[in-house]
Design a protein around this motif. Structure first.
Motif, PDB file in Angstrom:
ATOM      1  N   ARG A  18     -10.744  25.338  56.802  1.00  5.16           N
ATOM      2  CA  ARG A  18     -11.048  26.704  57.300  1.00  5.16           C
ATOM      3  C   ARG A  18     -10.629  27.846  56.251  1.00  5.16           C
ATOM      4  O   ARG A  18     -11.300  28.723  55.790  1.00  5.16           O
ATOM      5  CB  ARG A  18     -10.790  27.093  58.633  1.00  5.16           C
ATOM      6  CG  ARG A  18     -11.055  28.429  59.252  1.00  5.16           C
ATOM      7  CD  ARG A  18     -10.772  28.459  60.762  1.00  5.16           C
ATOM      8  NE  ARG A  18     -11.062  29.775  60.979  1.00  5.16           N
ATOM      9  CZ  ARG A  18     -10.228  30.736  61.112  1.00  5.16           C
ATOM     10  NH1 ARG A  18      -9.006  30.644  60.551  1.00  5.16           N
ATOM     11  NH2 ARG A  18     -10.546  31.892  61.371  1.00  5.16           N
ATOM     12  N   LEU A  19      -9.352  27.422  55.812  1.00  5.86           N
ATOM     13  CA  LEU A  19      -9.067  28.729  54.795  1.00  5.86           C
ATOM     14  C   LEU A  19      -8.855  28.160  53.660  1.00  5.86           C
ATOM     15  O   LEU A  19      -8.421  26.754  53.362  1.00  5.86           O
ATOM     16  CB  LEU A  19      -7.299  29.135  55.183  1.00  5.86           C
ATOM     17  CG  LEU A  19      -7.206  29.448  56.676  1.00  5.86           C
ATOM     18  CD1 LEU A  19      -5.524  29.805  56.831  1.00  5.86           C
ATOM     19  CD2 LEU A  19      -7.870  31.005  56.619  1.00  5.86           C
ATOM     20  N   ASN A  20      -9.504  28.648  52.626  1.00  6.11           N
ATOM     21  CA  ASN A  20      -9.698  28.168  51.200  1.00  6.11           C
ATOM     22  C   ASN A  20     -10.005  29.022  50.324  1.00  6.11           C
ATOM     23  O   ASN A  20      -9.910  30.143  50.244  1.00  6.11           O
ATOM     24  CB  ASN A  20     -11.103  27.026  51.213  1.00  6.11           C
ATOM     25  CG  ASN A  20     -12.125  27.755  52.030  1.00  6.11           C
ATOM     26  OD1 ASN A  20     -12.592  28.746  51.368  1.00  6.11           O
ATOM     27  ND2 ASN A  20     -13.010  27.215  52.880  1.00  6.11           N
ATOM     28  N   ALA A  21     -10.149  28.622  48.896  1.00  7.77           N
ATOM     29  CA  ALA A  21     -10.392  29.228  47.727  1.00  7.77           C
ATOM     30  C   ALA A  21     -11.517  30.171  47.946  1.00  7.77           C
ATOM     31  O   ALA A  21     -11.314  31.455  47.362  1.00  7.77           O
ATOM     32  CB  ALA A  21     -10.395  28.510  46.520  1.00  7.77           C
ATOM     33  N   LEU A  22     -12.433  29.755  48.444  1.00  9.65           N
ATOM     34  CA  LEU A  22     -13.718  30.550  48.626  1.00  9.65           C
ATOM     35  C   LEU A  22     -13.347  31.927  49.363  1.00  9.65           C
ATOM     36  O   LEU A  22     -13.841  33.040  49.237  1.00  9.65           O
ATOM     37  CB  LEU A  22     -14.864  29.856  49.044  1.00  9.65           C
ATOM     38  CG  LEU A  22     -15.968  30.435  49.160  1.00  9.65           C
ATOM     39  CD1 LEU A  22     -16.698  30.931  47.927  1.00  9.65           C
ATOM     40  CD2 LEU A  22     -17.069  29.641  49.853  1.00  9.65           C
ATOM     41  N   VAL A  23     -12.850  31.717  50.723  1.00  8.82           N
ATOM     42  CA  VAL A  23     -12.264  32.767  51.338  1.00  8.82           C
ATOM     43  C   VAL A  23     -11.298  33.827  50.716  1.00  8.82           C
ATOM     44  O   VAL A  23     -11.751  34.998  50.666  1.00  8.82           O
ATOM     45  CB  VAL A  23     -11.660  31.978  52.896  1.00  8.82           C
ATOM     46  CG1 VAL A  23     -11.262  33.311  53.717  1.00  8.82           C
ATOM     47  CG2 VAL A  23     -12.763  31.294  53.582  1.00  8.82           C
ATOM     48  N   ALA A  24     -10.468  33.130  50.299  1.00  7.28           N
ATOM     49  CA  ALA A  24      -9.596  34.106  49.333  1.00  7.28           C
ATOM     50  C   ALA A  24     -10.203  34.807  48.208  1.00  7.28           C
ATOM     51  O   ALA A  24      -9.828  35.946  48.326  1.00  7.28           O
ATOM     52  CB  ALA A  24      -8.258  33.190  49.008  1.00  7.28           C
ATOM     53  N   GLY A  25     -10.951  34.184  47.584  1.00  4.54           N
ATOM     54  CA  GLY A  25     -11.777  34.760  46.526  1.00  4.54           C
ATOM     55  C   GLY A  25     -12.444  36.046  47.232  1.00  4.54           C
ATOM     56  O   GLY A  25     -12.892  37.015  46.299  1.00  4.54           O
ATOM     57  N   LEU A  26     -13.296  35.709  48.108  1.00  6.36           N
ATOM     58  CA  LEU A  26     -14.244  36.886  48.888  1.00  6.36           C
ATOM     59  C   LEU A  26     -13.350  37.853  49.123  1.00  6.36           C
ATOM     60  O   LEU A  26     -13.787  38.916  49.076  1.00  6.36           O
ATOM     61  CB  LEU A  26     -14.885  36.209  49.866  1.00  6.36           C
ATOM     62  CG  LEU A  26     -16.201  35.347  49.636  1.00  6.36           C
ATOM     63  CD1 LEU A  26     -16.589  34.588  50.880  1.00  6.36           C
ATOM     64  CD2 LEU A  26     -17.230  36.192  48.904  1.00  6.36           C
ATOM     65  N   GLY A  27     -12.178  37.696  49.873  1.00  9.78           N
ATOM     66  CA  GLY A  27     -11.419  38.649  50.313  1.00  9.78           C
ATOM     67  C   GLY A  27     -10.874  39.615  49.000  1.00  9.78           C
ATOM     68  O   GLY A  27     -10.761  40.640  49.118  1.00  9.78           O
ATOM     69  N   LEU A  28     -10.631  38.834  48.030  1.00 12.46           N
ATOM     70  CA  LEU A  28     -10.014  39.286  46.705  1.00 12.46           C
ATOM     71  C   LEU A  28     -11.108  40.282  45.949  1.00 12.46           C
ATOM     72  O   LEU A  28     -11.015  41.185  45.601  1.00 12.46           O
ATOM     73  CB  LEU A  28      -9.814  38.486  45.651  1.00 12.46           C
ATOM     74  CG  LEU A  28      -8.445  37.977  45.580  1.00 12.46           C
ATOM     75  CD1 LEU A  28      -7.988  36.921  44.495  1.00 12.46           C
ATOM     76  CD2 LEU A  28      -7.292  38.911  45.633  1.00 12.46           C
TER      77      LEU A  28
END
Lengths: 311, 293
Positions: free
Chosen positions: A158-168
């Motif tokens: 659920r928490l992954n590189a894509l989510v973090a990247g979108l947040g960034l």
């Protein structure tokens, strides 16, 4: 000015110089401090009992498999940096892929198409986004965005590189937008007038004349965005899941260099091998950003010169 | 130009103001045991214990005007490092100190680390409320967190990959789990490490196939599995009784550590925590008081 100014003028000049030098000195001192704390990783035999620079790069072989592991709290501490480097690169690239086209498109709209009234609302509104604290962005990514992403892409974690990247991406958009917009507006009016006079449409003018002329500035915007994205901590700590996995899958959790420093520096005993390794990571990050900025600047300068010669 | 001059003046004053602020900040007593009559006490450490520590501090300050107690979290490792480095008076820890850490306290503070047990906690194994699984044996749990068991099916659940959540490695909960469940082997690389038990809880709440671990006080919107010591043992629900009588296999003490015997406010506070009013606070927070006697 100088002749008329007298004593007061001199005082102000000196004061401003001192302030400017202070900020440079502060950066230098930080650099020296980080370097000093990281140095034992290279030099201290005490530290080498736990970790060597070679050990930070080489895999561990276990039952025929080469494993790259970051497990600093263990009977046998493992400090392989590859999972962290790959984690940082993954989220940064995702952030740039989403943020750059979006911000540059927004900049083109605001600089070239929007009427003055619209521009006066849109520009400050986007720039205001920069004021959203990253912890708020991180929380939004953690609670809401992560669920959407999992529902849409069916990601493994659920928490992954894509989510973090979108947040960034959300965090760097205002910077990239603002710098790109300034670059577009700095293109002389005569370029546009000439293009329009030659009979090109608005779109042709923007895409073939204004955008290439502003390319150095836009490249600078991307470099700035990169620096912010790779250095950002709070959003990735909250949204990436922080599992130190070495793989390219964006749907799996990632652990970045910054998140590692943030999560672990509070724990370590000052002067321990783990402490020194974390500072070495910091030094690495500093160097990476520095190198990118340096070469970014060179490229931008090169483009600027080429354009200058052509015009 | 006059404007610039004013600007410089203003910045100068601002800088002086900041310097003033820095100077008035509280610096915890650097000496072993703190200054004898200090009315200021700092507690730092375990995230599991941070709310407990705050409740204790509030209740104590209410009863004893003039005493100021500051409580911050960060993780047991953070607290222990702070005790070693002399930046906290009392370290809250959800795991016992390691020998190496005791040596560091002795070396850097010139006094031995003194341990006080202050409460009991049952480490709960969290799953999403929709997960049909009700119990798990410690060996099976070990397999899950070592990464050997990848599907819920292997432990009696649905046929779906297990998503692992855990704590960052400065956490006492991490250390306790590693020692008592994983027999000190390394966690699987795929364990997602989150800052604080409440982050683990919210992750498991949002993930139907997630598993996590943490203090019993945080059960909200998720379920705690019954735990079996081994496959042959009965499954035990974490509760006051099972934690106190030792039948719940992963119950643990929560500790205070000081460098040297506590003195002054620290001594009075720790004695109060162990007394009936202090122990009474524990259950409001969701942990368990020490067994009597």
């Amino acid at each position: 000015m100088r002749r008329r100014g007298g004593l007061g003028e001199r005082a102000v000049e000196i004061a401003i110089q001192v302030v400017a030098l202070l900020s440079i000195a502060a950066i230098l001192l930080i650099l020296i401090f980080v370097g000093k704390e990281a140095l034992p990783v290279l030099t201290s035999p005490e530290v080498h009992k736990d970790v060597t620079p070679f050990g930070m790069l080489a895999p561990i072989h276990r039952s025929g498999e080469a494993l790259y592991m970051w497990q600093p709290v263990s009977d046998v501490p493992k400090y392989n940096i590859f999972p962290l480097v790959v984690g940082s690169i993954k989220v940064t690239i995702v952030a740039l892929i989403f943020a750059v086209p979006l911000s540059v498109a927004a900049a083109i709209f605001v600089a070239e198409y929007a009427r003055e009234g619209t521009r006066e609302i849109v520009k400050p509104a986007i720039e205001l986004l920069a004021g959203v604290p990253s912890v708020v962005v991180g929380f939004f990514a953690l609670v809401t965005l992560a669920s959407w992403v999992q529902a849409v892409f069916g990601t493994e974690h659920r928490l992954n590189a894509l989510v973090a990247g979108l947040g960034l991406a959300f965090a760097i958009c205002p910077i990239v937008f603002s710098v790109a917009e300034d670059a577009l507006r700095a293109v002389p009016r005569s370029y546009r007038e000439a293009a329009l006079a030659m009979g090109s449409t608005r779109a042709q003018t923007v895409l073939r004349v204004v955008l290439p002329a502003a390319a150095p500035g836009i490249a600078a915007a991307v470099v700035l965005g990169f620096g912010r994205a790779i250095g950002e901590t709070m959003i990735v700590v909250m949204a990436s899941g922080n599992a130190a996995l070495l793989d390219a899958n964006l749907g799996r959790s990632a652990r970045t260099i910054t998140a590692t420093i943030a999560q672990e520096l509070g724990e370590v005993v000052v002067g321990s091998a783990h402490y020194d390794v974390l500072f070495a990571l910091g030094a690495m990050l500093f160097t990476a950003t520095f190198v990118v900025n340096f070469f970014g600047e060179r490229v931008v300068d090169g483009m600027r010169r080429r354009l200058g010669a052509g015009s | 130009m006059r404007f610039v001059f004013r600007l410089a003046l203003v910045s100068l004053f601002a800088a002086l103001g900041l310097a003033g602020c820095a100077r008035t900040e509280h610096a915890p007593a650097g000496d072993a045991g703190g200054a004898p009559e200090s009315s200021m006490l700092t507690l730092k450490g375990s995230d599991t214990m941070v709310i407990l520590g705050q409740r204790w501090a509030e209740a104590y300050m209410k009863a004893n005007a003039g005493a100021t107690i500051q409580v911050t979290g960060g993780g047991s490792g953070t607290g222990i490092a702070a005790l070693i480095n002399g930046t906290t008076d009392i370290c809250e820890s959800s795991r016992p100190m390691k020998d190496k850490e005791r040596d560091d306290v002795q070396a850097k503070r010139g006094a031995p680390a003194v341990e006080t047990k202050v409460a009991l906690d049952a480490l709960a194994v969290y799953v999403n409320a929709s997960n049909p699984l009700t119990e798990i044996a410690i060996p099976a749990l070990r397999g899950v967190y070592l990464g050997d068991t990848k599907s819920w099916k292997a432990v009696g659940g649905p046929d779906h990959a297990i998503v692992l959540y855990g704590r960052e490695n400065n956490s006492g909960t991490y250390g306790y789990f590693k020692e008592h469940v994983l027999e000190n082997k390394d966690f699987a690389a795929a364990v997602q490490t989150l800052a604080g038990t409440s982050a683990v809880v919210s992750a498991v709440k949002g993930d139907p196939f997630g598993i996590g671990y943490g203090g019993i006080a945080y059960l909200e919107g998720i379920r705690a599995l019954k735990v079996k010591k081994d496959d042959a043992s009965p499954a035990v629900t974490p509760s006051l009784q099972t934690a106190q009588d030792g039948s719940y296999p992963i119950a643990r003490f929560l500790y205070f550590y000081t460098a040297g015997e506590p003195t002054g406010l620290g001594k009075r506070f720790i004695e109060w925590v162990k007394s009936a009013p202090g122990q009474g606070v524990i259950e409001q927070v969701g942990y368990y008081p020490l067994p009597k006697g």
